[in-house]
Every structure is written in structure tokens, then in C-alpha cells.
Design a protein around this motif. Structure first.
Motif, PDB file in Angstrom:
ATOM      1  N   MET A 245     107.989  68.770  76.559  1.00 26.22           N
ATOM      2  CA  MET A 245     106.982  69.576  77.684  1.00 26.22           C
ATOM      3  C   MET A 245     107.537  69.764  78.964  1.00 26.22           C
ATOM      4  O   MET A 245     107.358  70.577  79.616  1.00 26.22           O
ATOM      5  N   ILE A 246     108.551  68.962  79.476  1.00 24.88           N
ATOM      6  CA  ILE A 246     109.280  68.948  80.549  1.00 24.88           C
ATOM      7  C   ILE A 246     110.103  70.270  80.788  1.00 24.88           C
ATOM      8  O   ILE A 246     110.139  71.277  81.828  1.00 24.88           O
TER       9      ILE A 246
ATOM     10  N   TYR B 210     107.496  73.256  80.819  1.00 27.42           N
ATOM     11  CA  TYR B 210     107.213  73.418  82.008  1.00 27.42           C
ATOM     12  C   TYR B 210     108.296  74.128  83.186  1.00 27.42           C
ATOM     13  O   TYR B 210     107.969  75.155  83.784  1.00 27.42           O
ATOM     14  N   LEU B 211     109.373  73.586  83.028  1.00 28.66           N
ATOM     15  CA  LEU B 211     110.473  74.286  83.974  1.00 28.66           C
ATOM     16  C   LEU B 211     110.725  75.508  83.664  1.00 28.66           C
ATOM     17  O   LEU B 211     111.135  76.420  84.548  1.00 28.66           O
ATOM     18  N   ASN B 212     110.801  76.090  82.491  1.00 29.17           N
ATOM     19  CA  ASN B 212     110.945  77.290  81.743  1.00 29.17           C
ATOM     20  C   ASN B 212     109.925  78.370  82.232  1.00 29.17           C
ATOM     21  O   ASN B 212     110.103  79.354  82.923  1.00 29.17           O
ATOM     22  N   LEU B 213     108.687  77.856  82.284  1.00 30.01           N
ATOM     23  CA  LEU B 213     107.469  78.690  82.776  1.00 30.01           C
ATOM     24  C   LEU B 213     107.375  78.934  84.302  1.00 30.01           C
ATOM     25  O   LEU B 213     107.167  79.780  84.787  1.00 30.01           O
TER      26      LEU B 213
END
Length: 170
Positions: free
Chosen positions: A65-66, A69-72
Motif C-alpha cells: 500500500m505505501i 501511494y508513493l508511486n501515485l
């Protein structure tokens, strides 16, 4: 129920959900179908031996998940509608199932015959879809009449009716 149905935001929320579901389904089907059809060509596709293990790797190991999120966030997709479609546009499991379907659904002889008749890749892809539906219908029709043992009849119907219909359709 009365209190829920009196909410003015309920109907637009359902309409918004339906829009997202329909658009995501269309995007996912288009991307998965194109990728799976290309990978169903196997060794004829350049880079198959590199890309197929990479695709399988993502089936077993997800980023989490993290990192997602960082990629998006780095792609500036947060708080946009694209974040609803792009990350989940392709499922590895569905991709593998569809690739196996394209690999094993239509006999290679029929595909080679279509190539010899001048069919394009898009017509071959459409042929996969029509062949499966028609073969299933023929199976149930002939099974109901006890004609399932007459393989020559099925072959004649497919080769003389279905193949010309597909090849001259587009």
C-alpha cells in the motif's frame, strides 16, 4: 430506510459509482485483452521470454500500500479520476486466464487458414471471440439432436460459414 432515501446525495453517488464501474470495466477489458492476445503468440513475440516472467512475478509479489501511494503521488495522480482506473487496469490473474484462453481456444490450423486468407491480427482477435461463442452454441445444438458424433458436420459449419463470415466482416 426513509432517512437514507431522503438523502439528496444518494442518487448522484450511485450514478458516479456506476460510471466508475462501467469505465473501469471497459478500460480493464481493453488493456487485458490486447496484452493477453499479444502474449498468447508465445515465442513469435519479441521479448516474450523477458516480459512473461515479469508479469508472473507481479502475481506473487505486490508492492504494498505505501509504495503504491508513493508511486501515485509521484505521478501526480492523487485526487484525480485516473487513480480509479490506471492502477487496477490490469489484473495479472485475469491476464493469465485470458492468455491461456487465446492460446488454447481456437485450433492453430484455423488461425493459419485465416492468415492465408489475408486476415489481420484484429480480425483474428475477433475470430477468437466469435469462434468460442459459435462453437459453444453448435455443441449444445448438436448435442440436443444427438448429432455430436458427427464431427465432419461441425467442421463444415465452422469452416464454410463461420470463417468466411469473420474474414469478410471487416
Amino acid at each position: 430506510y426513509k432517512m437514507i432515501l431522503e438523502q439528496t446525495k444518494l442518487v448522484p453517488a450511485y450514478i458516479n459509482t456506476l460510471k466508475y464501474v462501467i469505465l473501469h470495466t471497459i478500460v480493464a477489458l481493453a488493456i487485458t485483452t490486447c496484452g493477453a492476445y499479444a502474449m498468447s503468440k508465445g515465442s513469435r513475440l519479441w521479448g516474450y521470454n523477458f516480459f512473461m516472467p515479469m508479469i508472473l512475478f507481479t502475481m506473487f509479489f505486490g508492492g504494498g500500500m505505501i509504495p503504491t501511494y508513493l508511486n501515485l503521488n509521484s505521478l501526480h495522480m492523487l485526487n484525480t479520476r485516473w487513480v480509479m482506473f490506471i492502477p487496477g487496469a490490469i489484473s495479472t490473474t485475469n491476464f493469465i486466464i485470458m492468455r491461456n484462453y487465446f492460446t488454447h481456444s481456437v485450433p492453430n490450423e484455423l488461425i493459419e487458414a485465416a492468415y492465408m486468407e489475408g486476415a489481420t491480427e484484429l480480425q483474428i482477435l475477433a475470430f477468437h471471440q466469435h469462434f468460442t461463442f459459435c462453437a459453444d452454441a453448435l455443441f449444445h445444438e448438436f448435442h440436443g439432436y444427438g448429432l455430436l458424433e458427427h464431427h465432419q458436420l461441425v467442421e463444415t459449419v465452422v469452416l464454410e460459414v463461420l470463417v468466411p463470415l469473420i474474414l469478410h466482416d471487416g
